[in-house]
Design a protein around this motif. Structure first.
Motif, PDB file in Angstrom:
ATOM      1  N   SER A  75      73.731 -37.583 -51.964  1.00 51.27           N
ATOM      2  CA  SER A  75      72.883 -37.250 -51.990  1.00 51.27           C
ATOM      3  C   SER A  75      72.434 -38.591 -53.051  1.00 51.27           C
ATOM      4  N   GLU A  76      73.591 -39.466 -53.128  1.00 53.52           N
ATOM      5  CA  GLU A  76      72.959 -41.150 -53.863  1.00 53.52           C
ATOM      6  C   GLU A  76      72.280 -42.246 -52.434  1.00 53.52           C
ATOM      7  N   LEU A  77      72.054 -41.909 -51.459  1.00 61.08           N
ATOM      8  CA  LEU A  77      71.869 -42.355 -50.357  1.00 61.08           C
ATOM      9  C   LEU A  77      70.148 -41.465 -49.842  1.00 61.08           C
ATOM     10  N   SER A  78      70.704 -40.051 -50.313  1.00 59.98           N
ATOM     11  CA  SER A  78      69.066 -39.544 -50.107  1.00 59.98           C
ATOM     12  C   SER A  78      67.997 -40.274 -51.261  1.00 59.98           C
ATOM     13  N   GLY A  79      69.021 -40.172 -52.424  1.00 60.26           N
ATOM     14  CA  GLY A  79      67.712 -40.724 -53.248  1.00 60.26           C
ATOM     15  C   GLY A  79      67.424 -42.008 -53.306  1.00 60.26           C
ATOM     16  N   LEU A  80      68.139 -43.490 -52.561  1.00 64.27           N
ATOM     17  CA  LEU A  80      67.732 -44.395 -52.376  1.00 64.27           C
ATOM     18  C   LEU A  80      66.743 -44.711 -51.141  1.00 64.27           C
ATOM     19  N   ILE A  81      67.324 -43.642 -50.221  1.00 64.05           N
ATOM     20  CA  ILE A  81      66.646 -44.251 -48.934  1.00 64.05           C
ATOM     21  C   ILE A  81      65.490 -43.436 -48.478  1.00 64.05           C
ATOM     22  N   GLY A  82      65.355 -42.179 -49.002  1.00 68.74           N
ATOM     23  CA  GLY A  82      63.702 -42.128 -49.159  1.00 68.74           C
ATOM     24  C   GLY A  82      63.193 -42.687 -49.955  1.00 68.74           C
ATOM     25  N   PRO A  83      63.453 -42.677 -51.252  1.00 67.24           N
ATOM     26  CA  PRO A  83      62.101 -43.964 -51.105  1.00 67.24           C
ATOM     27  C   PRO A  83      61.656 -44.725 -50.605  1.00 67.24           C
ATOM     28  N   ILE A  84      62.422 -45.900 -49.965  1.00 65.20           N
ATOM     29  CA  ILE A  84      62.478 -46.911 -48.291  1.00 65.20           C
ATOM     30  C   ILE A  84      60.858 -45.991 -47.430  1.00 65.20           C
ATOM     31  N   LEU A  85      61.474 -45.467 -47.683  1.00 67.81           N
ATOM     32  CA  LEU A  85      61.113 -44.110 -46.247  1.00 67.81           C
ATOM     33  C   LEU A  85      59.951 -43.929 -46.011  1.00 67.81           C
ATOM     34  N   ALA A  86      59.160 -43.592 -47.519  1.00 68.17           N
ATOM     35  CA  ALA A  86      58.426 -42.710 -48.183  1.00 68.17           C
ATOM     36  C   ALA A  86      57.399 -44.269 -48.576  1.00 68.17           C
ATOM     37  N   ASP A  87      57.480 -45.400 -48.548  1.00 68.97           N
ATOM     38  CA  ASP A  87      56.896 -46.475 -48.650  1.00 68.97           C
ATOM     39  C   ASP A  87      55.724 -47.130 -47.263  1.00 68.97           C
ATOM     40  N   ALA A  88      56.905 -46.894 -46.552  1.00 66.00           N
ATOM     41  CA  ALA A  88      56.463 -47.407 -45.550  1.00 66.00           C
ATOM     42  C   ALA A  88      55.225 -46.135 -45.205  1.00 66.00           C
ATOM     43  N   TRP A  89      53.787 -46.327 -45.588  1.00 67.16           N
ATOM     44  CA  TRP A  89      53.338 -45.477 -45.397  1.00 67.16           C
ATOM     45  C   TRP A  89      52.535 -45.992 -44.081  1.00 67.16           C
ATOM     46  N   SER A  90      51.903 -47.622 -43.591  1.00 64.39           N
ATOM     47  CA  SER A  90      51.424 -48.116 -42.872  1.00 64.39           C
ATOM     48  C   SER A  90      51.788 -48.423 -41.210  1.00 64.39           C
ATOM     49  N   PHE A  91      52.882 -47.160 -40.910  1.00 60.75           N
ATOM     50  CA  PHE A  91      53.142 -47.319 -39.266  1.00 60.75           C
ATOM     51  C   PHE A  91      53.129 -46.078 -38.461  1.00 60.75           C
ATOM     52  N   ASP A  92      52.584 -46.050 -37.760  1.00 65.78           N
ATOM     53  CA  ASP A  92      52.543 -44.244 -36.624  1.00 65.78           C
ATOM     54  C   ASP A  92      53.888 -43.731 -36.539  1.00 65.78           C
ATOM     55  N   LEU A  93      55.038 -44.855 -36.032  1.00 62.88           N
ATOM     56  CA  LEU A  93      56.565 -43.830 -36.138  1.00 62.88           C
ATOM     57  C   LEU A  93      57.631 -44.869 -37.118  1.00 62.88           C
ATOM     58  N   ILE A  94      58.468 -43.779 -38.080  1.00 64.41           N
ATOM     59  CA  ILE A  94      59.851 -44.730 -38.089  1.00 64.41           C
ATOM     60  C   ILE A  94      61.064 -44.231 -37.213  1.00 64.41           C
ATOM     61  N   LEU A  95      61.576 -45.178 -36.786  1.00 61.61           N
ATOM     62  CA  LEU A  95      62.832 -44.779 -35.761  1.00 61.61           C
ATOM     63  C   LEU A  95      64.283 -45.305 -36.735  1.00 61.61           C
ATOM     64  N   VAL A  96      64.989 -44.358 -36.691  1.00 59.57           N
ATOM     65  CA  VAL A  96      65.785 -44.505 -37.972  1.00 59.57           C
ATOM     66  C   VAL A  96      67.392 -44.461 -37.200  1.00 59.57           C
ATOM     67  N   ASP A  97      68.123 -45.135 -37.306  1.00 55.61           N
ATOM     68  CA  ASP A  97      69.060 -45.421 -36.119  1.00 55.61           C
ATOM     69  C   ASP A  97      69.969 -44.824 -37.122  1.00 55.61           C
TER      70      ASP A  97
END
Length: 242
Positions: A75-97
């Motif tokens: 829950s802590e990581l989802s709350g932190l990392i989710g907004p990071i992915l949501a802010d990366a709006w200018s990309f066609d594809l985000i690959l998360v390793d």
């Protein structure tokens, strides 16, 4: 995979999600000045932590040895990392390793994405781990589209037979379906490129594994393009994370 997608013309962001033992920067031969840890700690914005990589790839590195992130709850990581992915709006594809295992970082990162690729090899130990991961992901994110990538295939058709074994177990014991997305052959060029800290799809573009990865990258970009087209009425969802 990220380098191949960028070389095909996609606007691609690679996020190193192995927050305990990050190594994307090592594999790409780059030295990040900031990373996802700085973003999460409020020391910089996400755009300030993103750096350029090979073939026009954008990279968001992760800190290595951050025990607090590695031990954080889902829950802590989802709350932190989710907004990071949501802010990366200018990309066609985000690959998360997301790294390996079924720890909190893997589960949190996967739950934030639109689709997941479960990577395994034909070895029994790897298949056992893949099944365990599938079981946990189906519990935590039951609606998440998830498919298989079989790595280190030694002969044609091996990927399908390996996938069939995992599919049978998933249907019988989990009531879950998982499709074979792609298979990547065993290739000695990979270890040579890793030792040189150069992406093997660019160093050995004609190698069998490189051709397989480029094909998969093209498929993911096409899928992301279709998803953007279907979501044009929803401007907040312009990219696809994987």
């Amino acid at each position: 995979l990220a380098v191949a997608a960028a070389a095909l013309g996609g606007r691609v962001l690679l996020v190193d999600g192995d927050v305990g033992l990050s190594n994307v920067d090592v594999l790409l031969g780059i030295v990040p000045e900031r990373d996802v840890g700085d973003v999460l700690d409020g020391r910089c914005r996400i755009d300030e932590a993103i750096m350029s990589g090979p073939s026009g790839l954008s990279v968001l590195a992760s800190p290595s040895g951050r025990a607090d992130l590695a031990a954080a709850r889902v829950s802590e990581l989802s709350g932190l990392i989710g907004p990071i992915l949501a802010d990366a709006w200018s990309f066609d594809l985000i690959l998360v390793d997301a790294g390996s295992g079924i720890g909190a970082p893997v589960r949190a990162l996967t739950a934030c994405c639109d689709r997941a690729l479960l990577v395994t090899t034909p070895e029994p130990t790897s298949l056992t781990d893949a099944y365990a991961t599938l079981k946990v992901l189906r519990r935590d994110a039951p609606t998440l589209p998830l498919s298989l990538v079989i790595n280190q295939i030694e002969r044609s058709g091996e990927g399908h037979s390996v996938a069939l074994r995992l599919q049978r177990a998933a249907r019988r014991f989990l009531g879950a379906q998982i499709e074979l997305e792609h298979e990547v052959p065993q290739d000695a060029h990979i270890s040579r490129a890793v030792a040189a800290q150069v992406p093997w799809v660019t160093r050995y573009p004609n190698a069998p594994a490189s051709r397989a990865i480029v094909k998969l990258a093209g498929r993911l970009l096409a899928r992301a393009s279709r998803a953007r087209g279907a979501a044009r009425s929803e401007p907040l969802h312009t990219g696809t994370s994987l």
